[in-house]
Design an enzyme around this catalytic site. Structure first.
Site, short mmCIF file in Angstrom:
data_model
loop_
_atom_site.label_atom_id
_atom_site.label_comp_id
_atom_site.label_asym_id
_atom_site.label_seq_id
_atom_site.Cartn_x
_atom_site.Cartn_y
_atom_site.Cartn_z
CB SER A 122 -0.85 -0.04 1.27
OG SER A 122 -1.36 1.23 1.55
CE1 TYR A 147 -3.53 -2.35 5.69
CE2 TYR A 147 -3.10 -0.01 5.47
CZ TYR A 147 -3.37 -1.23 4.89
OH TYR A 147 -3.46 -1.34 3.53
CE LYS A 151 -1.13 -4.43 3.46
NZ LYS A 151 -1.40 -5.72 2.84
C1 UD1 Z 1 -5.57 4.35 3.51
C2 UD1 Z 1 -4.24 4.18 2.81
C3 UD1 Z 1 -4.37 3.09 1.80
C4 UD1 Z 1 -4.85 1.82 2.48
C5 UD1 Z 1 -6.21 2.09 3.11
C6 UD1 Z 1 -6.70 0.86 3.86
C7 UD1 Z 1 -2.92 6.25 2.64
C8 UD1 Z 1 -2.63 7.46 1.85
N1 UD1 Z 1 -3.88 5.43 2.15
O1 UD1 Z 1 -6.48 4.82 2.59
O2 UD1 Z 1 -3.11 2.86 1.21
O3 UD1 Z 1 -4.95 0.77 1.57
O4 UD1 Z 1 -6.05 3.14 4.05
O5 UD1 Z 1 -7.99 1.07 4.35
O6 UD1 Z 1 -2.33 5.98 3.66
N2 UD1 Z 1 -12.93 10.13 4.05
C9 UD1 Z 1 -13.94 10.98 4.45
N3 UD1 Z 1 -15.07 10.41 4.99
C10 UD1 Z 1 -15.23 9.06 5.13
C11 UD1 Z 1 -14.18 8.20 4.72
C12 UD1 Z 1 -13.04 8.78 4.19
O7 UD1 Z 1 -13.83 12.19 4.34
O8 UD1 Z 1 -16.26 8.63 5.67
C13 UD1 Z 1 -11.71 10.72 3.45
C14 UD1 Z 1 -10.44 10.39 4.21
O9 UD1 Z 1 -10.20 11.35 5.20
C15 UD1 Z 1 -9.40 10.43 3.08
C16 UD1 Z 1 -10.18 9.97 1.85
O10 UD1 Z 1 -11.55 10.13 2.18
O11 UD1 Z 1 -8.99 11.74 2.87
C17 UD1 Z 1 -9.94 8.51 1.51
O12 UD1 Z 1 -10.11 7.74 2.69
P1 UD1 Z 1 -10.16 6.14 2.66
O13 UD1 Z 1 -11.07 5.68 1.59
O14 UD1 Z 1 -10.44 5.68 4.06
O15 UD1 Z 1 -8.72 5.71 2.23
P2 UD1 Z 1 -7.28 6.16 2.83
O16 UD1 Z 1 -7.37 6.47 4.26
O17 UD1 Z 1 -6.70 7.17 1.91
#
Ligand code: UD1
Length: 336
Positions: A122, A147, A151
């Site tokens: 990841s 987590y 990795k």
């Molecule tokens: C992270 C890791 C990714 C990993 C994944 C596992 C990083 C950059 N990414 O993904 O490599 O495989 O975790 O789960 O470290 N968000 C909201 N509201 C929500 C959910 C998410 O605003 O309800 C936002 C988050 O703050 C983030 C974006 O959406 O900015 C993506 O979030 P998410 O889909 O959870 O993935 P990552 O955290 O980027």
């Protein structure tokens, strides 16, 4: 050729299994159902018209893994099976170390040196990178979560294993943010319980399963204040695994340990993604701005030139397509 897909009923594993089967590989899926449903297996059979092998096993269990390797002769392994909730890993680190690291070690104990191995890593291994886009030679920073740490540790274990076993070939893929669903609408991202990732939360809110999506912070140092990520279509992600496996089988590897970013190379903010989802699907999402989520990096998008140059692989799908497929899948689930 017979390929073991660990975590093959999960989100990325199920799409990759379909892709492998459709390219003529003989697939053995192993899954412990900890974050997947058994009916995904029926969907894989329905999409492909084939009957792969399924083993419900826990890879933490040494004797079960040993038995698996005595029952089959694998030519390659694609190792997805792992827990993936950043949040849960902070509360239950031991669960993550035991499962994510223990499963890899048990596989390696049974491996034949000539097997081809693809490891699911990841972009989380980079932490908050100093510059964008992120290149593979950027430093691996101290992880924000157990987590992410698992990795990083698994990557190091595989690197050492490759150093000690020159005939063993490993390709580690560092994915950015996988989204979307299979074009059939039969398989997609269905976490058990409340989703933590953005897109499943978004589609479940749009369909009415969840009341409201919370955008985690709009006061970051980005153009609209929300975090930026590189969202890649799951069908592209499935495709890249098969391309890497074929590359390894054709002995095109330059080194026996290779590692690549897998993304689109484009960054989208959370608000841009929500707006795009609403536009391409002509649907409204009830969302509001909330507090920042602990541990989120601000910006992460990939430099994808290395995989293009070495393996000749590029993304074929757009984020629009991915968001349409997610919505199609969510509606299909409702109608089931
Ligand atoms: C992270 C890791 C990714 C990993 C994944 C596992 C990083 C950059 N990414 O993904 O490599 O495989 O975790 O789960 O470290 N968000 C909201 N509201 C929500 C959910 C998410 O605003 O309800 C936002 C988050 O703050 C983030 C974006 O959406 O900015 C993506 O979030 P998410 O889909 O959870 O993935 P990552 O955290 O980027």
């Amino acid at each position: 050729m017979q390929i073991l897909v660990t975590g093959g009923l999960g989100y990325i594993g199920s799409h990759t299994s379909v892709e492998l089967i459709s390219k003529g590989f003989d697939v053995v899926i192993v899954d412990d159902l900890s974050n997947s449903k058994l009916n995904v297996f029926d969907k894989i059979k329905k999409i492909t018209g084939k009957n792969p092998n399924l083993e419900i096993k826990d890879l933490k269990n040494k004797s079960e893994v040993k038995k698996l390797f005595s029952d089959y002769r694998f030519d390659g392994i694609i190792h997805f099976a792992a827990h993936k909730s950043v949040n849960e890993s902070v509360n239950f680190p031991e669960k993550y170390y035991k499962n994510n690291i223990g499963s890899l070690e048990n596989l390696l104990e049974n491996i034949d040196e000539k097997m081809h191995f693809i490891f699911s890593s990841s972009c989380t291994v980079y932490g908050q990178a100093d510059k964008m886009p992120i290149k593979e030679d950027f430093p691996i920073k101290k992880s924000e979560s157990p987590y992410g740490e698992t990795k990083q540790i698994c990557e190091s274990i595989l690197k050492k294993f490759c150093d000690n076993n020159p005939n063993f070939n490993n390709i580690t893929l560092r994915y950015f943010n996988p989204i979307g669903a299979h074009s059939s609408g039969l398989i997609g991202e269905l976490p058990l319980g409340k989703p933590e990732n953005l897109v499943p939360f978004l589609t479940q809110t749009a369909i009415g399963k969840r009341d409201q999506l919370i955008v985690f912070g709009d006061d970051y140092n980005t153009p609209d204040g929300t975090c930026i990520r590189d969202y890649i279509h799951i069908e592209d992600l499935a495709d890249v695994h098969v391309s890497c496996l074929e590359y390894s089988i054709q002995k095109k590897n330059k080194k026996n340990y290779e590692f690549y970013n897998v993304g689109t190379g484009e960054g989208l903010s959370v608000l841009e993604l929500i707006n795009l989802f609403e536009k391409v699907n002509n649907v409204k999402v009830n969302y509001k701005i909330g507090k920042r989520r602990k541990g989120d990096v601000i910006i992460a998008f990939a430099d994808v030139s290395k995989i293009k140059q070495n393996i000749g692989w590029v993304c074929k799908h757009s984020v629009d397509d991915a968001l349409k497929s997610s919505w199609f899948w969510e509606k299909n689930l409702r109608d089931e």
